[in-house]
Write an enzyme that holds these catalytic residues in place. Structure first.
Site, short mmCIF file in Angstrom:
data_model
loop_
_atom_site.label_atom_id
_atom_site.label_comp_id
_atom_site.label_asym_id
_atom_site.label_seq_id
_atom_site.Cartn_x
_atom_site.Cartn_y
_atom_site.Cartn_z
N PRO A 2 87.60 44.82 50.43
CA PRO A 2 87.55 45.46 51.74
C PRO A 2 86.47 44.92 52.67
CG PRO A 2 86.78 46.95 50.02
CD PRO A 2 87.40 45.77 49.34
N ASN A 3 86.85 44.79 53.92
CA ASN A 3 85.98 44.41 55.04
C ASN A 3 85.59 42.93 55.04
OD1 ASN A 3 85.78 47.15 56.09
ND2 ASN A 3 84.61 47.57 54.25
N ARG B 23 81.05 40.63 60.86
CA ARG B 23 80.49 41.79 60.16
C ARG B 23 79.04 41.54 59.75
NH1 ARG B 23 81.86 43.22 53.86
NH2 ARG B 23 80.74 45.17 53.83
N TYR C 299 75.56 39.00 55.98
CA TYR C 299 76.64 38.21 55.36
C TYR C 299 76.81 36.82 55.93
CZ TYR C 299 77.78 42.79 53.45
OH TYR C 299 77.72 43.98 52.79
N ASN D 121 85.21 38.80 44.88
CA ASN D 121 84.21 39.56 45.62
C ASN D 121 84.92 40.86 45.98
OD1 ASN D 121 82.44 40.78 47.33
ND2 ASN D 121 82.06 38.97 48.60
N ALA E 268 82.93 46.68 48.48
CA ALA E 268 82.39 47.97 48.04
C ALA E 268 83.12 48.53 46.81
CB ALA E 268 82.46 48.97 49.19
N HIS F 69 81.34 48.72 43.42
CA HIS F 69 80.43 49.80 43.04
C HIS F 69 81.14 51.12 42.73
CE1 HIS F 69 77.90 46.78 44.80
NE2 HIS F 69 78.36 47.02 46.01
N ASP G 21 88.93 48.04 34.57
CA ASP G 21 90.02 48.11 33.58
C ASP G 21 90.97 46.93 33.73
OD1 ASP G 21 89.13 50.41 32.35
OD2 ASP G 21 90.52 51.75 33.37
N GLU H 196 82.36 37.12 39.12
CA GLU H 196 82.00 38.01 40.23
C GLU H 196 81.14 37.26 41.25
OE1 GLU H 196 79.30 41.05 38.96
OE2 GLU H 196 79.67 42.30 40.71
N HIS I 163 79.08 37.76 45.14
CA HIS I 163 78.67 38.54 46.32
C HIS I 163 77.87 37.63 47.24
CE1 HIS I 163 79.98 42.24 44.54
NE2 HIS I 163 79.38 41.88 43.42
N LEU I 164 78.13 37.74 48.51
CA LEU I 164 77.37 36.95 49.50
C LEU I 164 75.91 37.41 49.51
CD1 LEU I 164 80.19 37.18 52.10
CD2 LEU I 164 79.30 35.01 51.26
N SER I 165 75.71 38.71 49.58
CA SER I 165 74.36 39.28 49.53
C SER I 165 74.01 39.57 48.08
CB SER I 165 74.32 40.57 50.36
OG SER I 165 75.11 41.57 49.75
N ARG J 193 69.53 45.70 47.69
CA ARG J 193 69.96 46.55 48.80
C ARG J 193 69.95 48.03 48.38
NH1 ARG J 193 75.24 44.13 51.23
NH2 ARG J 193 74.72 45.68 52.82
N ARG K 179 74.43 50.43 45.63
CA ARG K 179 75.07 49.12 45.35
C ARG K 179 74.61 48.54 44.01
NH1 ARG K 179 77.37 47.69 50.39
NH2 ARG K 179 76.21 48.65 52.08
C1 DQA Z 1 79.36 42.39 49.10
C2 DQA Z 1 78.28 43.41 48.72
C3 DQA Z 1 78.87 44.80 48.63
O1 DQA Z 1 77.87 45.74 48.31
C4 DQA Z 1 79.47 45.20 49.96
O2 DQA Z 1 80.09 46.47 49.86
C5 DQA Z 1 80.41 44.19 50.50
C6 DQA Z 1 80.05 42.78 50.39
C7 DQA Z 1 78.76 40.99 49.30
O3 DQA Z 1 79.52 40.02 49.30
O4 DQA Z 1 77.55 40.85 49.47
O5 DQA Z 1 81.44 44.52 51.07
O6 DQA Z 1 80.31 42.32 48.05
#
Ligand code: DQA
Length: 144
Positions: free
Chosen positions: A11-12, A19, A24, A76, A79, A82, A89, A100, A102-104, A109, A113
């Site tokens: 998502p997002n 964003r 990011y 990735n 959210a 978390h 599963d 896995e 994550h950009l951040s 944070r 998270r």
């Molecule tokens: C994220 C980190 C997550 O906590 C956040 O909800 C995202 C982006 C990242 O790529 O840093 O949507 O996955």
């Protein structure tokens, strides 16, 4: 036959570039997909980059990766990382290795998270490296 690495984005992440660029970065998901496609050619792999704001789509795509014999899944989960035991599963339900990304760095944070369900089922994680994390994840997929 060229093996495919699924690169799933939650998502997002369709709004990357727009964003919260201070967190990011300014690259869009299309930019990242382009970088991954170039690197995949160098590695003799194919990438299938997808994004959904819906948890069930991500789960269906993980099952699809298993059914089609994908080399690995880079995810990735945004959210859902978390919150989603269902994604955990799904990763445990398939033989395809899950990496896995994550950009951040979620650990640096907000406290909410700090837990990663998908991470508990992942063979490796790359976080806090921006788009480079996706490229390192693809390099790692090539070694699996
Ligand atoms: C994220 C980190 C997550 O906590 C956040 O909800 C995202 C982006 C990242 O790529 O840093 O949507 O996955």
């Amino acid at each position: 036959m060229t093996q495919t690495v699924y690169v799933l984005n939650g998502p997002n992440l369709n709004l990357l570039g727009l964003r919260e660029p201070e967190i990011y970065g300014s690259d869009t998901l299309d930019d990242i997909a382009g970088m991954l496609e170039d690197r995949a050619v160098e590695l003799g792999l194919a990438v299938d980059v997808r994004q959904s704001n819906h948890e069930g789509h991500l789960i269906d795509w993980m099952h699809e990766a298993q059914a089609t014999g994908a080399r690995a899944i880079i995810i990735n989960a945004g959210a859902y990382t978390h919150t989603s035991i269902a994604l955990y599963d799904a990763a445990k339900s398939i033989k395809v290795p899950v990496i896995e990304v994550h950009l951040s760095d979620p650990m640096k944070r907000e406290h909410f998270r700090h837990i990663s369900y998908i991470g508990m089922a992942a063979v490796k994680e790359f976080k806090g490296l921006g788009p480079k994390g996706y490229l390192l994840a693809l390099d790692h997929a090539a070694t699996l």
